[in-house]
Design an enzyme around this catalytic site. Structure first.
Site, PDB file in Angstrom:
ATOM      1  N   GLU A  28       4.150  -1.772   6.324  1.00 17.74           N
ATOM      2  CA  GLU A  28       3.248  -0.686   6.068  1.00 17.74           C
ATOM      3  C   GLU A  28       1.647  -1.451   6.175  1.00 17.74           C
ATOM      4  O   GLU A  28       1.267  -2.369   5.302  1.00 17.74           O
ATOM      5  CB  GLU A  28       3.433   0.109   4.991  1.00 17.74           C
ATOM      6  CG  GLU A  28       4.575   0.841   5.152  1.00 17.74           C
ATOM      7  CD  GLU A  28       5.226   0.981   3.779  1.00 17.74           C
ATOM      8  OE1 GLU A  28       4.277   1.307   2.776  1.00 17.74           O
ATOM      9  OE2 GLU A  28       6.228   1.654   3.549  1.00 17.74           O
ATOM     10  N   SER A  58       8.364   3.764   5.525  1.00 15.92           N
ATOM     11  CA  SER A  58      10.069   3.924   5.510  1.00 15.92           C
ATOM     12  C   SER A  58      10.424   2.333   5.220  1.00 15.92           C
ATOM     13  O   SER A  58      10.750   1.722   6.129  1.00 15.92           O
ATOM     14  CB  SER A  58      10.286   3.746   7.322  1.00 15.92           C
ATOM     15  OG  SER A  58       9.541   5.183   7.551  1.00 15.92           O
ATOM     16  N   GLU A  59      10.517   2.443   3.850  1.00 16.84           N
ATOM     17  CA  GLU A  59      10.879   1.207   3.083  1.00 16.84           C
ATOM     18  C   GLU A  59      12.602   0.930   3.580  1.00 16.84           C
ATOM     19  O   GLU A  59      13.029  -0.421   3.691  1.00 16.84           O
ATOM     20  CB  GLU A  59      10.809   0.987   1.752  1.00 16.84           C
ATOM     21  CG  GLU A  59       9.246   0.951   1.312  1.00 16.84           C
ATOM     22  CD  GLU A  59       8.458   2.362   1.287  1.00 16.84           C
ATOM     23  OE1 GLU A  59       9.174   3.185   1.557  1.00 16.84           O
ATOM     24  OE2 GLU A  59       7.285   2.254   1.024  1.00 16.84           O
ATOM     25  N   PHE A  82       4.326  -2.493  -2.397  1.00 18.86           N
ATOM     26  CA  PHE A  82       4.059  -2.769  -3.984  1.00 18.86           C
ATOM     27  C   PHE A  82       5.807  -3.321  -4.518  1.00 18.86           C
ATOM     28  O   PHE A  82       6.822  -2.541  -4.005  1.00 18.86           O
ATOM     29  CB  PHE A  82       3.720  -1.520  -4.692  1.00 18.86           C
ATOM     30  CG  PHE A  82       2.309  -1.498  -4.646  1.00 18.86           C
ATOM     31  CD1 PHE A  82       1.274  -1.902  -5.532  1.00 18.86           C
ATOM     32  CD2 PHE A  82       1.718  -0.690  -3.528  1.00 18.86           C
ATOM     33  CE1 PHE A  82       0.201  -1.729  -5.390  1.00 18.86           C
ATOM     34  CE2 PHE A  82       0.721  -0.601  -3.301  1.00 18.86           C
ATOM     35  CZ  PHE A  82      -0.305  -1.088  -4.329  1.00 18.86           C
ATOM     36  N   ASP A  84       7.113  -2.017  -7.161  1.00 17.52           N
ATOM     37  CA  ASP A  84       7.453  -0.981  -7.237  1.00 17.52           C
ATOM     38  C   ASP A  84       8.624  -0.182  -6.425  1.00 17.52           C
ATOM     39  O   ASP A  84       9.322   0.574  -6.546  1.00 17.52           O
ATOM     40  CB  ASP A  84       6.511   0.065  -8.097  1.00 17.52           C
ATOM     41  CG  ASP A  84       5.474  -0.618  -8.765  1.00 17.52           C
ATOM     42  OD1 ASP A  84       5.549  -0.317 -10.088  1.00 17.52           O
ATOM     43  OD2 ASP A  84       4.764  -1.259  -8.309  1.00 17.52           O
ATOM     44  N   ILE A  86      10.237  -1.366  -4.192  1.00 13.65           N
ATOM     45  CA  ILE A  86      11.456  -2.236  -3.946  1.00 13.65           C
ATOM     46  C   ILE A  86      12.903  -1.341  -4.451  1.00 13.65           C
ATOM     47  O   ILE A  86      13.796  -1.536  -3.759  1.00 13.65           O
ATOM     48  CB  ILE A  86      11.562  -3.678  -4.743  1.00 13.65           C
ATOM     49  CG1 ILE A  86      10.563  -4.670  -4.341  1.00 13.65           C
ATOM     50  CG2 ILE A  86      13.266  -4.222  -4.861  1.00 13.65           C
ATOM     51  CD1 ILE A  86      11.028  -5.196  -2.907  1.00 13.65           C
ATOM     52  N   HIS A 128       2.771   1.556  -9.737  1.00 13.32           N
ATOM     53  CA  HIS A 128       2.104   0.333  -8.694  1.00 13.32           C
ATOM     54  C   HIS A 128       1.768  -0.974  -9.569  1.00 13.32           C
ATOM     55  O   HIS A 128       1.200  -1.622  -9.243  1.00 13.32           O
ATOM     56  CB  HIS A 128       1.025   1.112  -8.145  1.00 13.32           C
ATOM     57  CG  HIS A 128       1.190   2.015  -7.036  1.00 13.32           C
ATOM     58  ND1 HIS A 128       1.501   3.230  -7.398  1.00 13.32           N
ATOM     59  CD2 HIS A 128       1.148   2.011  -5.753  1.00 13.32           C
ATOM     60  CE1 HIS A 128       1.615   3.953  -6.331  1.00 13.32           C
ATOM     61  NE2 HIS A 128       1.442   3.360  -5.443  1.00 13.32           N
TER      62      HIS A 128
END
Lengths: 322, 322
Positions: A28, A58-59, A82, A84, A86, A128
């Site tokens: 991103e 879109s992780e 970040f 977070d 994950i 974050h």
């Protein structure tokens, strides 16, 4: 040459993008915007849209697609903005990237790197700021790299991109602007090798990422009181250089582990367990963990400072051993 | 579309072999010879046969966990597949994957996946690699109706359409997500209705008509190869057995089951072959016998194969011993 931690990471990316046409970066805002923290600034102009790929938010796709593209011969470096986040794509790490080689009997490999950034202290609050590096260390099949200096960051990133296993690479918000002399061009720092950041004889502090800096500051303070502190940075958590830790504890007889994440089930617990199992007879005092409390990370600067393990807390912990 | 006799025979042979494989696996599982979970595709053979007649060896394919037939249709080694189901050292994945993780990278088969929905992004990554490498290869991603409700579908459909990736999304709508019928889990009448949301073509076709499956897939594959981007194909079919072997499927209406058994894709093509005087009943029986003989040989191979050595537990976690 003098480089910040952010510049060193960028330089490592540049070395690999130039060397290997199969390497590309996706995530991103990593493109023209240059990354949320400016780490990838300029790479889009230098390497173009094929190699530096902006993705939507879109992780699952970002990490999942890297599993697919790396299994098909590419060497993706992706970014999850970040640490977070994950948790949003935990399946892609834990059930996919980590297991492809094993499930398929060694006939497939996933040479991908995921960059992410952790750390408190910038007022980014509960979602974050976390340091969740321990989560993925529990999953066999993944490598966890977590450098504390610019030179280590560059050399470890190049090693990570060349590694044939999936690697998660932790940057730290507080370290991005830290500057030091970094070798130019191509070099690697071996994955799985700890580094003694300060030699000492009375107590070993094992710390990683930002906590190395805090521990070095504490060591400086403690020296004034005649306590000689050895600061050991494992640099990678999986694989962990446990021989180096045991050797250092063998020399000093005392162990303090400093971690920025919550105390319960942080990676420090694993280090303490290893030393208890394999090095109990080396110890002259109990093992101490200095860690964040088991709370979410608060927003208010006053509360956040209370949350982060401080130099004072490290100093007090070390002194309690004497 | 006109089909040659040879093509039609190929379709029939593939379906007959898939049927023989799944029927035998059902028996072996009931007899306690196959451990774990197996998900069979009995009744869905026309999709595997039709779809994989449209692609080449180097094309990639992401699978779900009801994928034995697809592996066979893409040209996977049946002996090794059966050995894998038994957990033997000679299996496709050295016995480390089993039915839910069958893969054959040499055949572009990126692996069955036990996490339904994880395959979307992995397949999109393979399609990304096809284009990145400037090959003419494309990727297929097969999935079930139940799986179509996972979030990674959205991320992957969106990015694939945005980037015009060379991929064909293929839904095998077999009526149920485990016990939950389509009417109980899908907000629209068809999975393909979702295609419009991503600006790609979407079509629903009779999945028990191998010729319709072939024609529909052929068009989507050509579109992907031309660089015009993804399509969403939905093939409606019916799972004859339960979700996994051992599930009696009591949630199915017996009338529906009876109706669908009458739509068996194999005699459907067989009757057409006889009517067109392309084949005699003897020809059909012979193809069935060829399929059975392959499975006999595969079972023999699996039964006579050695178990993995206990030391295999520890290999293939990483590319090296960490």
């Amino acid at each position: 040459m003098q480089m910040t931690y952010a510049e060193a990471i960028r330089d490592g990316l540049r070395v690999e993008l130039k060397r290997d046409p199969k390497v590309y970066l996706a995530g991103e805002d990593v493109g023209p915007f240059g990354g949320c923290f400016g780490v990838t600034a300029g790479l889009f102009d230098e390497f173009g849209p094929k190699r530096i790929v902006d993705t939507p938010i879109s992780e699952n796709f970002i990490v999942g697609h890297a599993v697919g593209s790396s299994a098909c011969g590419l060497r993706p470096v992706v970014e999850v903005m970040f640490d977070d986040f994950i948790t949003v794509c935990f399946d892609e790490f834990a059930n996919q990237a980590a297991k492809v080689r094993y499930m398929f009997g060694g006939k497939a490999k996933v040479p991908m790197v995921c960059l992410t950034i952790n750390g408190a202290g910038v007022g980014a609050a509960a979602q974050h700021s976390q340091s969740l590096e321990a989560l993925l260390t529990h999953i066999p099949g993944l490598i966890t790299v977590i450098p504390s200096t610019p030179a280590d960051a560059k050399g470890l990133l190049i090693a990570a991109i060349r590694d044939d296993n999936p690697v998660i690479f932790y940057e730290h918000k507080q370290l991005l602007g830290v500057s030091e002399d970094v070798p130019e061009g191509d070099y690697t720092v071996p994955i799985g090798k700890a580094d003694i950041k300060r030699e000492g004889s009375d107590v070993t502090i094992v710390a990683w990422s930002w906590m190395v800096q805090k521990s070095l500051a504490a060591a400086e303070e403690l020296a004034k009181d005649g306590i000689s502190v050895e600061v050991l940075d494992p640099r990678t958590l999986v694989p962990l250089d446990k021989e180096a830790i045991l050797k250092s504890v063998g020399k000093t007889g005392r162990l303090v582990i400093v971690q920025e994440s919550c105390k319960t089930m942080g990676f420090g617990s694993e280090i303490a367990a290893i030393v208890a199992e394999e090095g109990l007879d080396l110890l002259n005092a109990p093992i101490i963990r200095v860690a964040a409390p088991n709370t979410p990370i608060p927003f208010s600067p006053v509360l956040e400072q209370e949350y982060i393990p401080s130099v004072e807390k490290i100093v007090a912990a070390v002194k309690s051993l004497f | 579309m006109e089909f040659s006799k040879e093509q039609l025979f190929d379709f029939y042979q593939t379906m007959a072999t898939c049927r023989a494989f799944e029927s035998r696996v059902s028996e072996l599982f009931a007899a306690g010879k196959i451990p774990g979970f197996v998900h069979l595709s009995l009744g869905q053979e026309a999709i595997a046969a039709g779809v994989f007649a449209c692609v080449e060896k180097d094309d990639k394919c992401g699978l779900h966990h009801r994928s034995h037939g697809e592996m066979i249709a893409k040209g996977g080694d049946i002996n090794k597949m059966m050995a894998e189901l038994f957990g033997k050292a000679t299996g496709t994945c050295k016995g480390k994957g089993g039915s839910m993780h069958l893969a054959d990278m040499d055949m572009g088969l990126l692996g069955a996946n036990g996490i339904l929905g994880a395959g979307f992004a992995i397949a999109a990554g393979a399609a990304f690699a096809c284009r990145y490498n400037e090959t003419n290869d494309i990727t297929l991603c097969l999935f079930g109706d139940g799986q179509s409700n996972r979030g990674p579908l959205h991320e992957s459909f969106n990015v694939a359409a945005l980037w015009k990736l060379p991929i064909v999304w293929i839904c095998e709508n077999n009526g149920f997500g485990l016990s939950n019928p389509v009417k109980g889990h899908l907000a629209t009448d068809n999975v393909s209705d979702r295609a419009a949301a991503y600006g790609m073509p979407g079509v629903t076709v009779d999945g028990n008509d191998v010729l319709a499956v072939y024609e529909t897939t052929q068009e989507a594959v050509k579109r992907a190869r031309r660089g015009d981007g993804p399509s969403l194909l939905e093939f409606k079919t019916w799972r004859w057995h339960g979700h996994f072997e051992g599930d009696p499927g009591l949630y199915k209406d017996p009338k529906d089951q009876e109706e669908w058994l009458k739509k068996d894709p194999i005699p459907r093509l067989g009757n057409m072959l006889i009517k067109k005087k392309y084949a005699t009943q003897e020809d059909l029986d012979q193809m069935k016998a060829i399929g059975e003989a392959k499975i006999d040989a595969a079972v023999k191979f699996a039964e006579e194969s050695p178990w993995p050595d206990a030391s295999e537990l520890y290999t293939d976690v990483y590319d090296r011993q960490l």
